[in-house]
Design a protein around this motif. Structure first.
Motif, short mmCIF file in Angstrom:
data_model
loop_
_atom_site.label_atom_id
_atom_site.label_comp_id
_atom_site.label_asym_id
_atom_site.label_seq_id
_atom_site.Cartn_x
_atom_site.Cartn_y
_atom_site.Cartn_z
N LEU A 7 0.85 -1.19 0.00
CA LEU A 7 0.00 0.00 0.00
C LEU A 7 0.89 1.24 0.00
CD1 LEU A 7 -2.54 -1.12 2.79
CD2 LEU A 7 -2.55 -1.70 0.34
N ASP A 25 -6.28 6.99 2.73
CA ASP A 25 -6.58 5.89 1.82
C ASP A 25 -5.84 4.62 2.24
OD1 ASP A 25 -8.14 7.58 0.32
OD2 ASP A 25 -6.72 7.77 -1.34
N MET A 29 -7.64 1.15 3.39
CA MET A 29 -7.42 -0.13 2.72
C MET A 29 -6.82 -1.16 3.67
SD MET A 29 -8.47 -0.32 -0.45
CE MET A 29 -7.47 -1.66 -1.14
N ILE A 75 -1.86 -7.68 -3.60
CA ILE A 75 -2.55 -6.41 -3.81
C ILE A 75 -1.53 -5.28 -3.88
CG2 ILE A 75 -4.07 -4.71 -2.71
CD1 ILE A 75 -5.56 -7.12 -1.47
N HIS A 77 -1.84 -1.12 -4.03
CA HIS A 77 -2.71 0.06 -4.00
C HIS A 77 -1.83 1.30 -3.98
CE1 HIS A 77 -5.24 3.23 -2.25
NE2 HIS A 77 -6.27 2.57 -2.73
N SER A 79 -1.99 5.53 -3.97
CA SER A 79 -2.78 6.74 -3.78
C SER A 79 -1.85 7.93 -3.82
CB SER A 79 -3.51 6.66 -2.43
OG SER A 79 -4.28 7.82 -2.21
N PHE A 134 -4.85 -1.29 -7.60
CA PHE A 134 -5.74 -0.15 -7.40
C PHE A 134 -4.93 1.12 -7.60
CE2 PHE A 134 -7.32 -3.67 -4.97
CZ PHE A 134 -8.70 -3.62 -5.08
N ASP A 136 -5.52 4.98 -7.34
CA ASP A 136 -6.35 6.13 -7.00
C ASP A 136 -5.57 7.39 -7.33
OD1 ASP A 136 -8.25 7.88 -6.15
OD2 ASP A 136 -8.62 6.89 -4.24
N TRP A 203 -8.07 -1.90 -11.04
CA TRP A 203 -9.08 -0.89 -10.71
C TRP A 203 -8.45 0.48 -10.92
CZ3 TRP A 203 -13.98 -2.05 -8.46
CH2 TRP A 203 -14.17 -3.39 -8.06
N THR A 226 -11.27 5.47 -3.34
CA THR A 226 -10.91 4.54 -2.26
C THR A 226 -11.93 4.60 -1.13
OG1 THR A 226 -8.55 4.67 -2.77
CG2 THR A 226 -9.14 3.94 -0.57
N CYS A 230 -14.03 1.23 -0.03
CA CYS A 230 -13.98 0.66 1.32
C CYS A 230 -15.35 0.71 1.99
CB CYS A 230 -12.95 1.40 2.16
SG CYS A 230 -11.24 1.17 1.60
#
Length: 353
Positions: A7, A25, A29, A75, A77, A79, A134, A136, A203, A226, A230
């Protein structure tokens, strides 16, 4: 089943404009992964602020892919800021734009992470491992920080997560927009159309020509995408298909006035119907089907409708659990002396199949 997550969130950039909602964010997550999906602290790596450099992000991604084995689930992610620049091969311009994400130490002399960089790493994933990505951020914009909003509710201020390239970078493709390829970047493949999506799911917070909001929601800054991702995971307990979750997020963003339309890219049609943030196992129990807004959709709904039609009920097998399917289930339950609630669970399935 081993699972790992990276993340990344950056509010306080070294050289470019700051954001406000990216650390929230990451926290949001991380909470989802631990509360609903069984991730442990050791399964999750976080890079934030000055630790989220280009070198560290790429190192962590390579590490995660290197450890991956068939059956693993991962995963990533991100941001923060995103942007796009004209793709160049040496001194020769090619058709297309490279989309990019901006690390903490981002500058326009190579300190950014291209879609090509990520694709090169993701190609190392073994067969039957799955990575869910992901982003964002946004990769297009009009050069302004503000976002225009047109919804019914007015939450507080929102800013774009798009970073405008400097003049010398922008001038590389001035007046050449008509020459650009229709497929480009993270969202729809690269210029030659061979972007690898074989074993990862993507995503994106918005379409490639939109901006992703860094928004104040209920007094706290978040990435709007995000936040609603969530929110709906919590509301459903994670028992929702990716397709249905995407529809819920889009509806929430539209209702609250954010002009962004999130995108979901999957290599296999079945991935749209599986639950997000997890690798479906062969013995995973089938989800409960019931009437909700937006309507549940998928092959499991279609299978129920086909069974009802075979049992003599008047129904179209369109894969959408709408009011007519709900009423037909209730009729089936009444006919078979079951509790009449319009919900498809183990008992209804056992009697239909």
């Amino acid at each position: 089943m081993p699972r790992r997550a990276l993340l990344v969130g950056i509010n306080d950039y070294q050289k470019i404009s700051d954001l406000r909602g990216c650390l929230n964010d990451v926290s949001n997550m991380r909470s989802i992964l631990k509360t609903y999906l069984g991730f442990r602290n050791n399964d999750i790596r976080v890079l934030s602020e000055n630790r989220a450099t280009k070198e560290n992000i790429l190192h962590r991604l390579r590490w995660m892919v290197k450890l991956a084995r068939p059956g693993d689930f991962m995963i990533f992610h991100f941001s923060g800021h995103g942007s796009q620049i004209r793709d160049r091969n040496g001194d020769e311009l090619e058709d297309g734009l490279d989309e990019l994400i901006c690390p903490f130490d981002c500058d326009w002399d190579g300190r950014f992470i291209l879609d090509d960089d990520l694709d090169e790493i993701f190609r190392g994933l073994p067969k039957n491992a799955l990575l869910e990505v992901f982003l964002d951020c946004c990769h297009s914009g009009d050069g302004t920080r503000g976002i225009s909003r047109t919804g019914h509710q007015q939450e507080h201020s929102a800013a774009s997560r798009y970073l405008e390239p400097p003049l010398d970078i922008r001038f590389r493709y001035e007046d050449e927009e008509n020459e650009l390829s229709a497929t480009r970047g993270f969202q729809s493949g690269n210029r030659s159309g061979n972007r690898s999506m074989q074993n990862h799911i993507l995503w994106s917070a918005c379409q490639s020509d939109q901006e992703s909001a860094d928004a104040c929601i209920s007094g706290v800054y978040n990435g709007a995408f995000t936040y609603y991702f969530c929110k709906h995971i919590r509301e459903t307990g994670g028992f929702v298909s990716r397709r249905n979750l995407l529809e819920r997020i889009r509806n929430s963003l539209h209702h609250n006035g954010y002009p962004q339309y999130p995108q979901l890219t999957c290599a296999k049609e079945a991935d749209f119907e599986n639950r997000p943030l997890q690798f479906p196992s062969s013995d995973e129990p089938e989800r409960l089907l019931f009437l909700t807004t937006p309507y549940m959709r998928g092959n499991d709904v279609k299978k129920i409708q086909q069974a009802l039609a075979k049992a003599g009920f008047s129904i179209i097998a369109d894969g959408v659990f709408g009011p007519h399917t709900y009423e037909t289930i209730r009729q089936f339950q009444e006919k078979n002396n079951l509790a009449i609630d319009g919900i498809v669970g183990k008992t209804v399935r056992a009697m239909l199949y």
